[in-house]
Design an enzyme around this catalytic site. Structure first.
Site, PDB file in Angstrom:
ATOM      1  N   CYS A 162       0.093  -5.680  -8.241  1.00  0.00           N
ATOM      2  CA  CYS A 162       0.111  -6.898  -7.135  1.00  0.00           C
ATOM      3  C   CYS A 162       0.027  -8.326  -7.406  1.00  0.00           C
ATOM      4  O   CYS A 162       0.288  -8.657  -8.720  1.00  0.00           O
ATOM      5  CB  CYS A 162      -0.569  -6.576  -5.763  1.00  0.00           C
ATOM      6  SG  CYS A 162      -2.318  -6.815  -6.342  1.00  0.00           S
ATOM      7  N   THR A 163      -0.008  -9.374  -6.700  1.00  0.00           N
ATOM      8  CA  THR A 163       0.282 -10.503  -6.947  1.00  0.00           C
ATOM      9  C   THR A 163      -1.022 -11.197  -7.537  1.00  0.00           C
ATOM     10  O   THR A 163      -0.983 -11.616  -8.662  1.00  0.00           O
ATOM     11  CB  THR A 163       0.429 -11.353  -5.523  1.00  0.00           C
ATOM     12  OG1 THR A 163       1.482 -10.840  -4.665  1.00  0.00           O
ATOM     13  CG2 THR A 163       0.453 -12.874  -5.821  1.00  0.00           C
TER      14      THR A 163
END
Length: 344
Positions: free
Chosen positions: A204-205
């Site tokens: 994810c980020t």
């Protein structure tokens, strides 16, 4: 402590225009940083007030979520206060040595003000504590270990929303078609049925969503769950520092005014209005709509930064006519784009 006590006096009261002017007039540089930690915070409201007081004094801006389960922060810190900020945060027992992810691209415009909000969870998942053990997480992989696992055929899962993966992703990753993290968790478990013994890679980020996902998957019987250390942000840093292959293509969506930072030169998405190659997100200029969508410069000029003819008609209409138009027109008010019907 009264849950609203901190909100009464430790808030920003400037208008958006004043905030933009204040930022534009700054003569110093800023660093955009993100960090998170799952840790027990006995009184998040008290923690919120203390952090706001210190960070506001140092002219820090950002969006920070606090909960009894921890902190999730995206911030912009003046460079001349960076040492003070870091030393103070690491001096708190809950956040000692919390790792930072520094932005890949930084124009100093990521945030306009400081917002620290107390939430039930730092990442909303709709689950109860009994449904998984957030401390029983997967193995964290460095960029090199991640690349090797991808080369060995591990299953890669993108734990971000559809509008994030649209502009950038790891090749051959499974991309859940979800609007929210809450929707995504059960969808991922369903997609992975029958693969409980295989090697799973989550990304994810910055890592905070993968932390919960790895615990959730382990609770559901997956034995080899791994997550990208520091998320896409730190993966890019490691790739550059260690001179290894970058397997991420496109841009990394970020939740601040930049709306993205480039990880590779590939443009893998298209303008939602004309279909030309483009990976620049924008919010519809009609605040009644505020749709997040991809728009090229040509369409930005043609539609006055709007997502549709209806929204363009609304913002160009005289104020006296807008109330009637608002009742007649349908605005999207969401993150899904549907090609607008053209006016005759």
């Amino acid at each position: 402590m009264d849950p609203n006590s901190g909100k009464k006096h430790l808030i920003n009261r400037l208008s958006p225009e004043q905030l933009r002017e204040r930022l534009a007039n700054e003569s110093f540089k800023r660093t955009t940083v993100s960090f998170y930690r799952y840790v027990i915070i006995d009184n998040p409201y008290e923690m919120r007030d203390m952090l706001f007081y210190m960070w506001n004094k140092w002219q820090c801006y950002g969006r920070i979520y606090l909960a009894k389960e921890g902190i999730n922060a995206q911030m912009s810190v003046p460079d001349h206060y960076w040492q003070d900020f870091q030393e103070h945060l690491h001096s708190l027992p809950q956040f000692k040595n919390v790792p930072f992810k520094i932005a890949v691209e930084d124009n100093g415009q990521s945030f306009l003000k400081l917002q620290i909000k107390v939430r039930q969870q730092i990442v909303a998942d709709g689950l109860t504590p009994e449904e998984y053990d957030v401390t029983n997480v997967g193995k964290h992989l460095t960029a090199r270990e991640w690349n090797n696992a991808m080369d060995d055929g591990a299953i890669v899962i993108d734990m971000r929303n559809h509008y994030e993966s649209e502009i950038g992703r790891f090749d051959n990753a499974i991309l859940p078609d979800a609007e929210t993290f809450k929707e995504e968790l059960p969808e991922v478990v369903d997609k992975l049925k029958g693969k409980e013994e295989q090697k799973i890679l989550l990304y994810c980020t910055g890592g905070v969503r993968c932390e919960k996902t790895s615990a959730y998957l382990k609770h559901h019987g997956f034995s080899d769950v791994n997550q990208l250390l520091g998320g896409i942000i730190d993966y890019s840093r490691q790739v550059e520092t260690e001179k290894i292959e970058n397997k991420f293509i496109g841009k990394n969506f970020v939740f601040d005014n930049r709306l993205g930072e480039r990880i590779s030169n590939d443009i893998i998405s298209h303008c939602h209005q004309c279909g030309s190659p483009c990976d620049v997100h924008t919010n519809c200029a009609n605040k009644k709509c505020n749709l997040l969508f991809i728009q090229c410069d040509k369409c930005k000029a043609q539609y006055d930064r709007c997502c549709s003819d209806d929204c363009q008609s609304f913002i160009l209409a005289p104020p006296a006519e807008r109330k009637e138009l608002e009742q007649r027109l349908i605005f999207k008010r969401g993150k899904r784009f549907h090609k607008p019907e053209q006016s005759a």
